[in-house]
Design an enzyme around this catalytic site. Sequence first.
Site, PDB file in Angstrom:
ATOM      1  N   ASP A 291      38.324 -24.296 -31.679  1.00 55.07           N
ATOM      2  CA  ASP A 291      38.136 -25.697 -31.047  1.00 55.07           C
ATOM      3  C   ASP A 291      39.401 -26.205 -30.819  1.00 55.07           C
ATOM      4  O   ASP A 291      40.395 -25.670 -32.545  1.00 55.07           O
ATOM      5  CB  ASP A 291      36.821 -26.222 -31.106  1.00 55.07           C
ATOM      6  CG  ASP A 291      36.970 -26.910 -29.328  1.00 55.07           C
ATOM      7  OD1 ASP A 291      35.791 -27.431 -29.064  1.00 55.07           O
ATOM      8  OD2 ASP A 291      38.362 -26.756 -28.566  1.00 55.07           O
TER       9      ASP A 291
HETATM   10  C1  GLC Z   1      38.467 -28.860 -25.819  1.00 52.33           C
HETATM   11  C2  GLC Z   1      37.236 -28.464 -26.264  1.00 52.33           C
HETATM   12  C3  GLC Z   1      36.399 -26.609 -25.456  1.00 52.33           C
HETATM   13  C4  GLC Z   1      37.952 -26.550 -24.808  1.00 52.33           C
HETATM   14  C5  GLC Z   1      38.859 -26.081 -25.746  1.00 52.33           C
HETATM   15  C6  GLC Z   1      40.061 -26.356 -24.861  1.00 52.33           C
HETATM   16  O1  GLC Z   1      38.350 -29.605 -27.093  1.00 52.33           O
HETATM   17  O2  GLC Z   1      35.771 -28.941 -27.000  1.00 52.33           O
HETATM   18  O3  GLC Z   1      34.810 -26.798 -24.843  1.00 52.33           O
HETATM   19  O4  GLC Z   1      37.639 -24.831 -24.378  1.00 52.33           O
HETATM   20  O5  GLC Z   1      39.057 -27.578 -26.094  1.00 52.33           O
HETATM   21  O6  GLC Z   1      40.610 -26.554 -24.060  1.00 52.33           O
END
Ligand code: GLC
Length: 747
Positions: A291
């Site tokens: 993440d």
């Molecule tokens: C965010 C979210 C994740 C998402 C990623 C990219 O922090 O936790 O679900 O896919 O960043 O946007």
Amino acid sequence: MNWKLSIAIWLGVSGYLGTLPSCSPNSSSPDRVYEQKADSILKLMTLEEKIGQLSLFTSDWDVTGPVINNNYKQLIKEGKAGAIFNAFSVDYVRSLQKVAVEESRLKIPLLFGYDVIHGHKTIFPIPLAQSCTWDMESIEKSERIAASEATAEGINWTFSPMVDISRDPRWGRVMEGSGEDVWLGSSIAAARVKGFQGDNLADPNTLLACVKHFAAYGAPEAGRDYNTVDMSQQSLFENYLPPYKAAIDAGVGSVMTSFNEIAGTPSTSNPWLLNELLRKKWGFKGLVVTDYTSINELIPHGVATDSAEAGMLAINAGVDMDMQGNIYNRHLIQLVKQQKVSKETIDNAVMRILVAKFKLGLFADPYRYCSNQREKTEVLTIENIAFARKFASKSCVLLKNQNQLLPLPITLNSVAVIGPLADAKQDMLGSWSAAGDGKRCISLLEGLKNTLNSETKIAYEIGCAVNDQSTAGFAKAVAAARGAQVVILALGETRDMSGEAASRSTISLPGVQQQLAEAIIKANPKTVVVLFNGRPLAIPELDSIAPAILETWFGGTEAGNGVADVLLGKYNPSGKLTMTFPRNVGQIPIYYNHKNTGRPIDPSKVEKYKSKYLDIANTPLYPFGYGLSYTTFDYSNAVLDKYEYTAEDTIVVRISVMNSGKFDGEEVVQLYVHDLVGEVTRPVKELKGFSKVLIPAGGSTTVTFKLTANDLRYYHSNMDYKFDPGQFEILVGTNSDQTKKVNFSIK
Ligand code: GLC
């Protein structure tokens, strides 16, 4: 690079390509073919170029995290980016892909990722709302449409489905999941993956899906986002892991690690979770991405002293791609030189990323997802909008309908539409609406105007804001209520009060909305409350005064039309809650598949030494599986084909359901099982099946369920996953509390 080498590469690579073999997510032979092709490229790559493939950067088109840099074009040119996210539109994607395939040395195409969570441009109800339809076909279709629209705008990878189970409505991301139950959550996870990935990832209208957030992100202490997760192995395996496994069994091509730790080890540096469980035990062959900067966050987690150590922990745990942290680019070369990370580990990670790009057909045609024609014709189509409207209706859950106040007659003389969400457009998108345009959303007021007879007099008053203490608007709202035949009162949360980093310590109606409701209902008892919210709310005070309550969540682009269709009887609501509504926040965590404890209360008695509160009942306001209809359904007793079985038998359960009301209606008949005695304590009931049936007014149907011993397996204290002979109870009914029971035994 000299032109001969580039031609050699393309001949070498394209020589394998020929016609792209169909690559269904589960097929094995193309994987080997793709691995051979990927290996041919791997042999040409420098260590720095390999590491470049392991890095994912956001464009500056959308912001979904705390860190942003805008030098991603230079990184692409230098071969230091394997993928870009938050970038879409054909021209923009083509411009970035051109840099990769024409200006970098090896011309390796990029993945383009985006959070296509509940639609791309045509936005559907938030996933929690969708789960309340219990309609796998519609859920899969919505992802098919989302994939079609997203790929028409250059995207080939979605960071979805989010399958995190949660029992805590304080947590803002419950809006993004499918509620509290693993059996339903697993069914929905599989449906979403199939919708996104279709039968062949090389089809230009299919998306590489990414199941997230692995794992157990939905169980943070106190419901506070990113907070500590700590639970027994049994609970992890029984109540949180199954939906991720279901997505993998459905062929999902990627997995995203979660921000949280589990019992002391962050998921992004957990070799047991990634290398052992995910890859070895579950056989996952796709790529693992972190993440947003979650490798960097191993330092504040307190398991890494610096970013080099964080990178070492992550890559050795099984993380292939670093989202936005730029840690792999900065440290892996040195870590390899220090022999803290092996070249094999790097090569394995690069292989998985190159294979994904082959599966998507990007080596055959890097511009496969860059069709200006598709962008013009496949986005926000009439068919997609029509589906969104119906989906918004299906996602509604009728919580209360005293004296059949609903449905309202279309020939109303007058209606007062009141409340802070009555004419809200942007909020209808809900959180995680990516490329959705709030200006295109239909508000409830607009939907009513579109659906009511033109003669109906419609008054509108906001009454109060969502989240402030001013009652200045009450007087005008009360006057409008008094002057109308019926009131539609739109209450709830803004879209920003749920989603990421949006936990709430209370889950009551925000601001002075309860006071507004009291004033309006006093002025006109014929008041229908319509809720717009991203989580279960604790609304016992509202429930005690409102004659009718319709839960509509955030219904997306067509929210207002879809909700108006329900209010005016064009669609008979069929939604069933997939997450328990507490009476108050003090009951949390509260969920239907709870344990009995050694001192369970007997509601018919007043006993002191029992598991209960002094100030409130143990029961929820509305239970899992609950939802009313404009009609009524009467259940016969559940019957079995016999009452003593062997472990090899199939248990056949039958129940008849009659539509005893005036409206045709759909009913979600739910089947639960209670294992009365286990080697460890067992839930008082567990969902093991459902059937959504349409029954005409006055008609009836018989629903049959079949169970085997496999459906009765559970994790024992030694973590063996197996079934035990013994006594069981079947519970079948309209929700988890109202069921017909029948017992059986297995020898
Ligand atoms: C965010 C979210 C994740 C998402 C990623 C990219 O922090 O936790 O679900 O896919 O960043 O946007």
